[in-house]
Write a protein that holds these residues in place. Structure first.
Motif, PDB file in Angstrom:
ATOM      1  N   ASP A 120      34.269  37.327  28.608  1.00  0.00           N
ATOM      2  CA  ASP A 120      33.470  36.630  29.621  1.00  0.00           C
ATOM      3  C   ASP A 120      34.364  35.881  30.608  1.00  0.00           C
ATOM      4  OD1 ASP A 120      31.045  37.518  28.494  1.00  0.00           O
ATOM      5  OD2 ASP A 120      30.998  35.804  27.119  1.00  0.00           O
ATOM      6  N   HIS A 150      35.836  38.580  32.934  1.00  0.00           N
ATOM      7  CA  HIS A 150      34.809  39.061  33.864  1.00  0.00           C
ATOM      8  C   HIS A 150      34.502  38.012  34.940  1.00  0.00           C
ATOM      9  CE1 HIS A 150      31.312  41.200  35.338  1.00  0.00           C
ATOM     10  NE2 HIS A 150      30.613  40.082  35.213  1.00  0.00           N
ATOM     11  N   LYS A 156      42.265  45.806  37.003  1.00  0.00           N
ATOM     12  CA  LYS A 156      41.531  45.544  35.762  1.00  0.00           C
ATOM     13  C   LYS A 156      42.327  46.079  34.586  1.00  0.00           C
ATOM     14  CE  LYS A 156      36.864  45.318  37.568  1.00  0.00           C
ATOM     15  NZ  LYS A 156      35.478  45.762  37.434  1.00  0.00           N
TER      16      LYS A 156
END
Length: 174
Positions: free
Chosen positions: A152, A155, A137
């Motif tokens: 978004d 994710h 990440k």
């Protein structure tokens, strides 16, 4: 398991124009540089993939300022740089042959853009037999899209990839 770090399309075009700025672009570069440092400390091969347009007028054609790898990336002469012209870093490039010749079994992915070249290459790698890949990440990014904001998109892709196409790791520690 012999590993390689593959950094995809971290090029100046994502830093030269506000409309192309990757979400958290400088943090992503810093995190990728941390991955590069750790890879070198563990003698893991670092491979940079560089998108190269075949159209000489395009901003991403070879030699243009926007085409260059980002100036703050820690690129060394020992790193492998592979040019590609499609979303898939394996398509009509030497990447697969290079990985096989160097007996690489596990790929660590980073770079841009999450939903385009990174996603396509991650999926291709799985199809080519690379079954135990990693992504950390904060080491990849994208820009806002027409339907979704960059955060978004990131994710969504991490949730889709994790435990299917690769393992998404929280802490940048090789």
């Amino acid at each position: 398991m012999k590993q390689a770090l593959i950094v995809i399309d971290m090029q100046e075009i994502f830093f030269n124009y506000p409309q192309n700025h990757l979400l958290h672009n400088e943090l992503v570069v810093s995190n990728i540089n941390e991955l590069i440092k750790q890879a070198r400390d563990k003698q893991i091969q670092v491979i940079f993939i560089q998108h190269t347009s075949q159209d000489e007028q395009h901003l991403m054609s070879e030699g243009k300022e926007d085409w260059k790898l980002h100036k703050n990336l820690h690129v060394s002469s020992n790193d492998k740089i592979i040019q590609k012209s499609k979303f898939d870093s394996f398509y009509q490039t030497e990447l697969l042959d290079y990985l096989k010749a160097n007996e690489i079994e596990q790929l660590i992915f980073a770079g841009a853009q999450t939903e385009f070249c990174l996603d396509t290459t991650i999926r291709a790698a799985l199809s080519l037999g690379y079954q135990h890949n990693l992504l950390y990440k904060g080491t990849h990014s994208t820009i806002n899209g027409a339907a979704l904001q960059a955060g978004d998109i990131i994710h969504h892709h991490e949730a889709t990839w994790n435990n299917r196409f690769l393992t998404v790791m929280d802490e940048i520690k090789l």
